[in-house]
Motif scaffolding. Structure first.
Motif, PDB file in Angstrom:
ATOM      1  N   GLU A   1       0.842  -1.197   0.000  1.00 41.97           N
ATOM      2  CA  GLU A   1       0.000   0.000   0.000  1.00 41.97           C
ATOM      3  C   GLU A   1       0.871   1.239   0.000  1.00 41.97           C
ATOM      4  O   GLU A   1       1.884   1.303   0.702  1.00 41.97           O
ATOM      5  CB  GLU A   1      -0.903   0.019   1.235  1.00 41.97           C
TER       6      GLU A   1
ATOM      7  N   LEU B   1      -3.152   3.802  -3.342  1.00 48.09           N
ATOM      8  CA  LEU B   1      -2.896   2.688  -4.247  1.00 48.09           C
ATOM      9  C   LEU B   1      -2.541   1.431  -3.456  1.00 48.09           C
ATOM     10  O   LEU B   1      -1.736   1.466  -2.530  1.00 48.09           O
ATOM     11  CB  LEU B   1      -1.734   3.034  -5.190  1.00 48.09           C
ATOM     12  N   THR B   2      -3.168   0.325  -3.809  1.00 47.00           N
ATOM     13  CA  THR B   2      -2.832  -0.985  -3.250  1.00 47.00           C
ATOM     14  C   THR B   2      -2.522  -1.894  -4.419  1.00 47.00           C
ATOM     15  O   THR B   2      -3.262  -1.918  -5.397  1.00 47.00           O
ATOM     16  CB  THR B   2      -4.015  -1.582  -2.460  1.00 47.00           C
ATOM     17  N   TRP B   3      -1.415  -2.606  -4.351  1.00 42.00           N
ATOM     18  CA  TRP B   3      -1.130  -3.577  -5.389  1.00 42.00           C
ATOM     19  C   TRP B   3      -0.767  -4.904  -4.763  1.00 42.00           C
ATOM     20  O   TRP B   3      -0.348  -4.979  -3.619  1.00 42.00           O
ATOM     21  CB  TRP B   3      -0.102  -3.085  -6.397  1.00 42.00           C
TER      22      TRP B   3
ATOM     23  N   ARG C   1      -0.151  -9.839 -11.044  1.00 43.38           N
ATOM     24  CA  ARG C   1       0.115  -8.548 -10.403  1.00 43.38           C
ATOM     25  C   ARG C   1      -1.071  -7.639 -10.717  1.00 43.38           C
ATOM     26  O   ARG C   1      -1.362  -7.386 -11.886  1.00 43.38           O
ATOM     27  CB  ARG C   1       1.408  -7.932 -10.925  1.00 43.38           C
TER      28      ARG C   1
ATOM     29  N   GLU D   1      -3.755  -4.230  -9.120  1.00 37.90           N
ATOM     30  CA  GLU D   1      -3.789  -3.069  -8.232  1.00 37.90           C
ATOM     31  C   GLU D   1      -5.198  -2.536  -8.087  1.00 37.90           C
ATOM     32  O   GLU D   1      -6.089  -2.888  -8.856  1.00 37.90           O
ATOM     33  CB  GLU D   1      -2.848  -1.975  -8.738  1.00 37.90           C
TER      34      GLU D   1
ATOM     35  N   HIS E   1      -7.072   1.350  -6.976  1.00 38.97           N
ATOM     36  CA  HIS E   1      -6.941   2.769  -6.623  1.00 38.97           C
ATOM     37  C   HIS E   1      -8.180   3.190  -5.867  1.00 38.97           C
ATOM     38  O   HIS E   1      -9.299   2.917  -6.313  1.00 38.97           O
ATOM     39  CB  HIS E   1      -6.816   3.630  -7.888  1.00 38.97           C
TER      40      HIS E   1
ATOM     41  N   ALA F   1      -7.822  -5.410  -4.634  1.00 37.19           N
ATOM     42  CA  ALA F   1      -6.598  -5.824  -5.333  1.00 37.19           C
ATOM     43  C   ALA F   1      -6.397  -7.335  -5.240  1.00 37.19           C
ATOM     44  O   ALA F   1      -6.070  -7.990  -6.232  1.00 37.19           O
ATOM     45  CB  ALA F   1      -5.395  -5.080  -4.759  1.00 37.19           C
TER      46      ALA F   1
END
Length: 93
Positions: free
Chosen positions: A23, A27-29, A44, A46, A48, A64
């Motif tokens: 985090e 944004l979290t990915w 991968r 993400e 927002h 995510a």
């Protein structure tokens, strides 16, 4: 004995799933790895945060991670279809 134990061998496998969540601000990915022992799939994704939404990190984690799991599911289905096609018996005509 039932039909399952008398007519078939039971095989057990364990698949490992790893989800690393990161985090930064809104944004979290996620980096997801599924290890089946025979294959290793990665995703991968993400998420927002919408500026109008409350700042709740757990929500970004869920979006995510959910997207990563859906992507892995699609990859598994494609792998299964490819494996099924390559292992079909030849047609005799």
């Amino acid at each position: 004995m039932n039909e399952l134990t008398t007519n078939a061998l039971v095989h057990t496998k364990t698949w490992s799933l790893r989800l690393d969540l990161f985090e930064e601000g809104d944004l979290t990915w996620v980096h997801a790895i599924l290890d089946t022992g025979d294959n290793r799939l990665e995703s991968r994704t993400e998420a927002h945060r919408n500026p109008r939404d409350p700042s709740v990190p757990e929500i970004g984690d869920e979006y995510a991670a959910g997207r990563a799991l859906v992507d892995l599911g699609h990859q598994l289905l494609r792998a299964g279809m490819t494996d099924a096609r390559t292992n079909e018996p030849p047609l005799h005509g």
